[in-house]
Design an enzyme around this catalytic site. Structure first.
Site, PDB file in Angstrom:
ATOM      1  N   HIS A   9      41.395  37.837  43.143  1.00  0.00           N
ATOM      2  CA  HIS A   9      42.082  37.560  42.168  1.00  0.00           C
ATOM      3  C   HIS A   9      41.430  37.952  40.775  1.00  0.00           C
ATOM      4  CE1 HIS A   9      43.427  35.577  38.518  1.00  0.00           C
ATOM      5  NE2 HIS A   9      44.629  35.320  38.729  1.00  0.00           N
ATOM      6  N   GLU A  45      36.100  43.755  37.378  1.00  0.00           N
ATOM      7  CA  GLU A  45      35.987  45.095  38.074  1.00  0.00           C
ATOM      8  C   GLU A  45      35.569  45.385  39.161  1.00  0.00           C
ATOM      9  OE1 GLU A  45      37.487  47.909  36.124  1.00  0.00           O
ATOM     10  OE2 GLU A  45      38.398  46.273  34.750  1.00  0.00           O
ATOM     11  N   GLY A  73      49.876  32.663  49.127  1.00  0.00           N
ATOM     12  CA  GLY A  73      50.659  32.175  47.949  1.00  0.00           C
ATOM     13  C   GLY A  73      51.159  33.352  47.131  1.00  0.00           C
TER      14      GLY A  73
END
Lengths: 170, 128
Positions: A9, A45, A73
């Site tokens: 994420h 990054e 998810g």
């Protein structure tokens, strides 16, 4: 050529990539894939698109994407396919395969147990903040920005009105 | 005096999101050496699910634990791992001055998870 992209994420906190970058480095050492990159959805990054560009530039033809997520998810079922769709359009020569999330496995149980075996007392509980600060990339959105744990941006001096508030509360 | 193992989990509003974690914890509890080492095992959540971590800690103590060993079931470091979880343990220490608290690394730091990533990647790469 087979490449592996670890998909995650991303985070605003300095140093939040420490675990995943260590996994990527160990996977490079293993050599199962000729190229291993980390690609983040947000904040950190390189982005997933950048990771794909890197493996494409290295000559990859098949790309395995392993989600570094505990469960399958929204980010894995919805965000990742969108990212792959965009990457596929930019690099039509690549074939993408998506691995399962970490889910359930003895490895997780072993990790838990070994962590418990190495557990430490209160003096070590915030060592993670020190490690995070070591990997500082000054960003006002980072929770450490301008705090005593941020090595690059000094703590902002208290303003007079703040001191007034403190005095009023005292 | 028994040690308790406290698994600290983020929590999720999505139904079933904790199923795999509970399966991992159940598999752990089923190991005889774990049952001997940690007669008490509790799961506590930061958000969204019950029991919250403070309640899970109180459950450990109510079952006679004199030492609580906490492990963050988190893949990444962040504000929860670095700050919020230590704060919850410090608050628990104040509530239970006679209990010793210890905190382990978040599980994401474990090389075991590298092996698991490699296995997941290999299975996908081998699929037609």
């Amino acid at each position: 050529m087979d490449a592996l992209i670890l998909f995650s994420h991303g985070s605003l906190l300095c140093g939040s990539g420490e675990a995943l970058e260590a996994h990527a480095e160990r996977l490079r050492q293993r050599g199962d894939f000729s190229r291993v990159e980390v690609g983040y959805l947000n904040y950190t990054e390189p982005s997933f698109a950048e990771a794909v560009a890197r493996v494409a530039a290295a000559g990859a033809t098949r790309v395995t994407v392993a989600p570094y997520f505990l469960v399958t998810g929204y980010f894995v079922t919805t965000s990742l396919p969108r990212e792959i769709e965009k990457a596929q359009a930019a690099h039509p020569q690549l074939t993408f395969t998506v691995a399962e999330a970490l889910g359930q496995d003895e490895a997780l149980a072993n990790a838990l147990l070994e962590s418990a075996a190495g557990a430490r007392g209160p003096e070590a509980w915030r060592d993670g903040l020190k490690r995070a600060a070591l990997r500082c990339r000054p960003d006002p959105r980072c929770p450490l920005y301008g705090t005593e744990n941020c090595p690059k941006v000094p703590v902002a001096p208290a303003r007079e009105e703040d001191e007034g508030v403190v005095a009023a509360r005292a | 005096m028994p040690d308790a193992l406290l698994v600290m989990v983020h929590g999720s509003p999505t139904a079933g999101a904790n199923d795999a974690m509970f399966a991992v914890v159940d598999a752990l509890k089923a190991r005889p050496e774990v049952a001997a080492r940690f007669p008490v095992v509790e799961v506590g959540f930061m958000e969204c699910n019950d029991p919250p971590i403070p309640e899970a800690i109180d459950r450990c103590v109510a079952q006679g634990a004199t030492r609580v060993v906490a492990v963050p079931y988190f893949l990444h470091t962040g504000t929860h791992v670095c700050d919020d979880l230590p704060t919850l343990l410090e608050e628990a220490q104040t509530r239970h001055p006679g209990v010793a608290f210890a905190l382990g690394d978040y599980i994401g730091l474990s090389p075991r998870l590298t092996d698991l990533l490699a296995a997941r990647a290999a299975a996908a790469a081998a699929s037609p």
